[in-house]
Design a protein around this motif. Structure first.
Motif, PDB file in Angstrom:
ATOM      1  N   LEU A  17       0.832  -1.198   0.000  1.00  0.00           N
ATOM      2  CA  LEU A  17       0.000   0.000   0.000  1.00  0.00           C
ATOM      3  C   LEU A  17       0.873   1.257   0.000  1.00  0.00           C
ATOM      4  CD1 LEU A  17      -2.774  -1.065   2.535  1.00  0.00           C
ATOM      5  CD2 LEU A  17      -3.138  -0.499   0.124  1.00  0.00           C
ATOM      6  N   ARG A 326      -8.667   6.860  -2.067  1.00  0.00           N
ATOM      7  CA  ARG A 326      -9.552   6.095  -2.939  1.00  0.00           C
ATOM      8  C   ARG A 326      -8.785   5.448  -4.085  1.00  0.00           C
ATOM      9  NH1 ARG A 326     -14.089  10.149  -4.681  1.00  0.00           N
ATOM     10  NH2 ARG A 326     -12.386  11.638  -4.340  1.00  0.00           N
ATOM     11  N   ILE A 329      -6.643   2.477  -2.794  1.00  0.00           N
ATOM     12  CA  ILE A 329      -7.481   1.321  -2.442  1.00  0.00           C
ATOM     13  C   ILE A 329      -7.999   0.627  -3.698  1.00  0.00           C
ATOM     14  CG2 ILE A 329      -9.673   0.621  -1.389  1.00  0.00           C
ATOM     15  CD1 ILE A 329      -9.175   2.731   0.763  1.00  0.00           C
TER      16      ILE A 329
END
Length: 370
Positions: A17, A326, A329
């Motif tokens: 991430l 956003r 993800i």
């Protein structure tokens, strides 16, 4: 068969991430630009950058920590290489089918070579460095097992001085320094992780101090990035060194990665549904990288997401942060899903071809190696 530890698998997810976030900042053109006054969004993006820059080192440390006590089979190496080819070729074919392939008449041969030889051509620089490290892991493991503790420590210190120490304090670009974007630095990280595991080295005493090391290291990198940008803006100079605080082999990028790695090493996770989800998702994180950093996608995915959720807000920090979250993800979830499909395809091929001469030959070599 050993069960994957959820604390380390969670860290693997977080590291990926962080890597996707780094790429968002780059392709959203949100980072500081030398000679240009910094906006609030650029300062915020730089804050995120200095905290996420440790992601690559953490991912490699995790690999070194586990691979250093694993018998590396020929089948695992081939599966890794096949995974790379699956994306380099399949995505290219898919892009051609939908009419968005970017290759031009003047670079057809070179781009074709990048797809046919993705590791040699550095289609993905990370994959090239990672695969070389992976292939060399049996040699590295043999060295780790054969050397005494003082010998191994001396080797690591020597490599750190060469790859990390000198470049961190000398404001001059060296020809041999690739900012950590090569297998030499990955091998150094691998040996550090192998040393930690072999001798059960306790880093920074406990989780709180480890977190503090990560925090302080990131803040130092942030302060240096902002200070060097300001000095360049006012007086000029430091054109190269202003980028060093966000190099993978910068000293505080390394200490930050070790601090974060140590935090999760101390972390004890309960065996519940969340731990099972983490174990399921983590093995697909490498696929996330292969999907969003494909040559046909890496410079375009932010633009594609802008058409879905709106343009990158460059005048409001909160809106920028929401847009970034956003996008990260969406990319991560899409990559996990695609790599899950890829695994099912690979598993199906493995079952169908299990008794073929090729697969029997590979299994025989696995037995010889192990």
């Amino acid at each position: 068969m050993s069960v994957r530890k959820p604390n380390f698998e969670l860290l693997r997810i977080i590291a990926m991430l962080m890597i996707v976030t780094l790429h968002y900042n780059i392709h959203a053109d949100a980072l500081l630009q030398l000679g240009v006054p910094a906006s609030k969004v650029q300062i915020f993006a730089t804050v995120i950058e200095t905290f996420c820059i440790t992601g690559v080192n953490v991912y490699v440390l995790l690999s070194g920590y586990f691979l250093s006590q694993t018998n590396i089979k020929l089948s695992r190496i081939l599966k890794l290489i096949c995974q790379v080819y699956f994306y380099t070729i399949l995505i290219s074919v898919a892009m051609m089918m939908v009419g968005t392939y970017t290759v031009g008449s003047d670079d057809t041969i070179y781009k074709t070579a990048q797809y046919l030889f993705p590791i040699s051509s550095e289609h993905y620089w990370f994959v090239t460095a990672y695969v070389i490290m992976y292939v060399l892991s049996p040699v590295l493991n043999a060295a780790v097992n054969a050397l005494s503790r003082i010998q191994l420590k001396t080797v690591i210190i020597g490599l750190l001085i060469w790859f990390c120490g000198i470049k961190s304090i000398v404001p001059v670009m060296f020809v041999t320094d690739h900012a950590g974007y090569d297998y030499g630095w990955f091998i150094c990280l691998y040996l550090i992780a192998a040393y930690i595991r072999k001798y059960d080295v306790v880093l920074f005493f406990n989780a709180k101090r480890s977190a503090l090391v990560f925090l302080i290291s990131s803040l130092i990198s942030l302060a240096m990035s902002l200070a060097l940008h300001y000095i360049n803006l006012v007086r000029g100079g430091f054109i190269y060194y202003s980028q060093v605080p966000t190099h993978y082999n910068f000293i505080f990028t390394l200490t930050g990665a070790l601090g974060l790695f140590s935090v999760f090493r101390f972390l004890k996770m309960k065996e519940n549904w969340f731990a099972n989800v983490v174990r399921f998702v983590a093995p697909f994180t490498f696929g996330v990288y292969l999907v969003h950093m494909h040559l046909e996608i890496r410079n375009r995915w932010v633009e594609w997401l802008e058409s879905l959720i709106g343009p990158v807000p460059m005048d409001n920090v909160l809106f920028f942060a929401w847009h970034m979250i956003r996008c990260v993800i969406i990319v991560f979830a899409a990559g996990i899903f695609v790599d899950w499909i890829r695994k099912m395809i690979f598993d199906f091929i493995g079952r169908v071809m299990k008794d073929t001469k090729l697969f029997k030959f590979i299994r025989k070599w696995d037995e010889k190696i192990c």
